[in-house]
Design an enzyme around this catalytic site. Structure first.
Site, PDB file in Angstrom:
ATOM      1  N   ASP A   9       0.881  -1.165   0.000  1.00 27.79           N
ATOM      2  CA  ASP A   9       0.000   0.000   0.000  1.00 27.79           C
ATOM      3  C   ASP A   9       0.922   1.218   0.000  1.00 27.79           C
ATOM      4  OD1 ASP A   9      -2.191   1.718   0.244  1.00 27.79           O
ATOM      5  OD2 ASP A   9      -2.182   1.580   2.431  1.00 27.79           O
ATOM      6  N   GLU A  76      -1.303  -1.461  -4.711  1.00 29.83           N
ATOM      7  CA  GLU A  76      -2.539  -0.695  -4.872  1.00 29.83           C
ATOM      8  C   GLU A  76      -2.239   0.509  -5.753  1.00 29.83           C
ATOM      9  OE1 GLU A  76      -6.118   1.481  -2.399  1.00 29.83           O
ATOM     10  OE2 GLU A  76      -4.528   0.474  -1.289  1.00 29.83           O
ATOM     11  N   ASP A 148      -2.694   0.749   7.091  1.00 32.96           N
ATOM     12  CA  ASP A 148      -1.866   0.601   5.889  1.00 32.96           C
ATOM     13  C   ASP A 148      -1.414  -0.852   5.702  1.00 32.96           C
ATOM     14  OD1 ASP A 148      -1.345   3.661   5.265  1.00 32.96           O
ATOM     15  OD2 ASP A 148      -1.041   3.353   7.414  1.00 32.96           O
TER      16      ASP A 148
END
Length: 163
Positions: A9, A76, A148
């Protein structure tokens, strides 16, 4: 056959990572088991010069790669409404892609909507729904923290569903 997947992430202040193994069992009906190996975050301070922050990400990402030796990395995709946030995260993402390139590691990318759809069946699911799905899929007693890291595990799980 076992695959080790590293989910990321991206972020400049906080970059989440999550590592899972995905094992395919060859029965009459192929079955896949997924296990969580580790998760965490790489943090940089806003009080430090940008170049040093990016160096921290670079060095710490190499450490994570060395420790876990992933077969595949899932990232992501950027999705922001504020240009200033997008630029900062894009710089961190550039470092991330550089590390992957140096290590010749294959990677896949998923939008937030693709991750939500894969984990909850609904592309507009909220953050808590996704985090609960992560805990359920990985048979965890509680939602991984910080957010996260949970998000990074969600990205890794999304990649595992595509194998």
């Amino acid at each position: 056959m076992e695959k080790r997947i590293l989910g990321l992430d991206p972020g400049l202040a906080t970059l989440g990572f999550g590592v899972i193994t995905c094992t395919q069992i060859a029965n009459k009906v192929p079955e896949t088991t997924v296990n969580m190996l580790d998760f965490g975050v790489i943090k940089t301070s806003a009080d430090v010069e940008m170049g040093l922050r990016l160096c921290t990400l670079f060095d710490d990402l190499h450490t994570v790669m060395e420790e876990f030796q992933p077969d595949l990395v899932a990232i992501e995709k950027l999705f922001f409404y504020r240009m200033s946030s997008t630029i900062l995260v894009a710089q961190a993402r550039g470092v991330l892609i550089l590390v992957l390139g140096q290590r010749r590691l294959p990677y896949v990318e998923f939008t937030p909507a693709q991750i939500k759809q894969a984990l909850t069946g609904y592309g507009n699911a909220d953050k808590l729904d996704v985090q609960e799905a992560v805990a359920r899929e990985l048979d965890l007693d509680e939602i991984p923290k910080p957010d996260d890291a949970a998000d990074a595990l969600a990205v890794a799980l999304t990649a595992s569903y595509q194998l």
